[in-house]
Design an enzyme around this catalytic site. Sequence first.
Site, mmCIF file in Angstrom:
data_model
loop_
_atom_site.group_PDB
_atom_site.id
_atom_site.type_symbol
_atom_site.label_atom_id
_atom_site.label_comp_id
_atom_site.label_asym_id
_atom_site.label_seq_id
_atom_site.Cartn_x
_atom_site.Cartn_y
_atom_site.Cartn_z
ATOM 1 C CB ILE A 52 -1.014 0.006 1.174
ATOM 2 C CG1 ILE A 52 -1.919 1.243 1.090
ATOM 3 C CG2 ILE A 52 -0.315 -0.042 2.526
ATOM 4 C CD1 ILE A 52 -2.668 1.408 -0.214
ATOM 5 C CG ASP B 17 -8.282 -5.113 4.593
ATOM 6 O OD1 ASP B 17 -8.280 -4.777 3.397
ATOM 7 O OD2 ASP B 17 -7.882 -6.229 4.968
ATOM 8 N N GLY C 223 -5.761 -6.625 -0.321
ATOM 9 C CA GLY C 223 -6.313 -5.671 0.628
ATOM 10 C C GLY C 223 -5.351 -4.531 0.878
ATOM 11 C CD GLU C 224 -0.911 -4.386 2.372
ATOM 12 O OE1 GLU C 224 -0.399 -3.515 1.652
ATOM 13 O OE2 GLU C 224 -0.274 -5.370 2.798
ATOM 14 N N GLY C 225 -5.819 -1.587 0.890
ATOM 15 C CA GLY C 225 -6.149 -0.389 0.114
ATOM 16 C C GLY C 225 -5.423 -0.351 -1.218
#
Lengths: 350, 350
Positions: free
Chosen positions: A96, A172, A314-316
């Site tokens: 991210i 997340d 995830g993580e954005g």
Amino acid sequence: MLEATISGIGELDSGAMAEAQSRQDQLTKPQGSLGMLEELSIRLAGIFGKTIPPLGKKVVIVMAGDHGVVEEGVSRFPREVTPQMVLNFLRGGAAINVLARHAGAEVRVVDVGVATEVSGPGLIVRKVRNGTANMTRGPAMSREEAVRAIEVGIEVALEEIDKGALYLATGDMGIGNTTPSSAITSVLVGEDLELVTGRGTGLDEEARLAKVEVIRKAIALNEPDPGDPLDVLSKVGGLEIAGIAGVILGAASRRRPVVIDGFISAAGALVAAALAPSSQAFMVASHLSMEPGHRVILDKLGLRPVIHADMRLGEGTGAALTFFLLEAAAKILAEMATFDEAGVSGPVGE
Amino acid sequence: MLEATISGIGELDSGAMAEAQSRQDQLTKPQGSLGMLEELSIRLAGIFGKTIPPLGKKVVIVMAGDHGVVEEGVSRFPREVTPQMVLNFLRGGAAINVLARHAGAEVRVVDVGVATEVSGPGLIVRKVRNGTANMTRGPAMSREEAVRAIEVGIEVALEEIDKGALYLATGDMGIGNTTPSSAITSVLVGEDLELVTGRGTGLDEEARLAKVEVIRKAIALNEPDPGDPLDVLSKVGGLEIAGIAGVILGAASRRRPVVIDGFISAAGALVAAALAPSSQAFMVASHLSMEPGHRVILDKLGLRPVIHADMRLGEGTGAALTFFLLEAAAKILAEMATFDEAGVSGPVGE
């Protein structure tokens, strides 16, 4: 605070959208030929209330939390990876960080429920509890804790907007968090659990089926009420999912577009939409995850992702990439020449 | 020159690809979780022959040409729009200008076959002929002209690479050019013409079916040989499509990735791949066009597009957006921390 935020969410500005559509139709290209870029530009006009959407500061808010249900063996990675990755985010070494830098966006990391102590420069510590409880033995958290975690998301979003954020995105971190996301999806959409439960960080088929049974057990025990999103969130959800729902509601209440990352963020979006249907208009889809539940949520929310890249991190990460496309959409409206300006002929006979 | 370029195309560097794959597997994320970004990063390593692919100058080469077949009413826009749009490109007011600026890329515009005189600052004039002939009455151009137009593309690509371009992309401008693209696709892939013929700039269904009949007539009259790509290109192709094929061959011969835009660019890629199968490894897909023939070509070439945005404009617009994703892929390899560096635990039991 949650109620006030929800009631503060307005509607898209239909006048600005009509003007943006009219401008799109005068730009030097066949009408509609930029597809979803045109649609996004018009929605941005409606969100910001301006024919030409503004460009500006972009922030990815990454919510981190742990999950008691990892005791049931639903993830390939140990729980300690959650705080380890939080530190990786703070040092700038995670995916991210790389993708947000590339997109010109900033990253905020929020501990809304990591199970252990974690600290570092820039970490926003708003821990509601030390991870959720194991949902196969009782509710993941109390209703009050779920509300508090949503409010953390609202607060952080409003703080970032006060500091100048124009475009927001959700991310997340939480080992095991596809498990509560599948549970929420199954209950709130009413879809077969097996069809919305995937391999997470890389389970094999046998382990995936075991994960389905873990979720089935948690739902049977807790009996979440599909008509009550806070009940679902508290019984079979997660703290970072609640935080993500809050970020979305906070962004919508201040008329900011909020890019929904992958499956976990979409579970948060599902909760936000159930609490405040008017928030849906401010959501922007990003990529289509390999997690099968993701498409189910996007369809339910009427959102279409532009990026199809088999991502599942995830993580954005998908959301950060999407900032670039949103800016492209806005720039089309701002910078392209019209047929008149460029002296270009329109369609024959029109 | 064409033969020398084709024979100069090498293979991907399998050593660099293996090293890039190994590095991807040590970065702080579940293996494979960045999906196609990982695949692209590894292919870039193989193209450049470096474990960490370099970043640098990006250039979109837009090939412009006209089509005699527009006399048959296959486009909604008049032929004069081709030179008008060329001027719009030179002034920076078209969609490709906006998106290339956004992506940090430069735009080169090449007149390889516009039917009328057109000039302006920066225009690269390499006109092979004043548009193609009407392919329903005879071949669109001679075999020599087709070769010459390919060589124009090769020359421009090599010039840009000599001036420092590391990443190339193709774009097109030519009123009526979905018509020869559908013809080429049908003949070279062997797919039903009706399934690879779309609405172009916005035909209705009746006009689309008339377009199918125009192409059917041209193919029946000219009898292009599916085993001879130059025969197909000259009889039912276009000058800008030939130029695009040349850009691809030129880029591949110098080990540069070349992003294929939409349907017209893909028709050029199909010709390039038929002339030099080794060029395929250097092609990167961009978006999935609304033109139905585009997916057919991508499937044939084994290319997968990341952007699904219902675009159908051409000009290189999808390719320009894809530069951002290619750079993201390269940066993941260059900038992410490994599990060891970040002190993050790997999967349990591994």
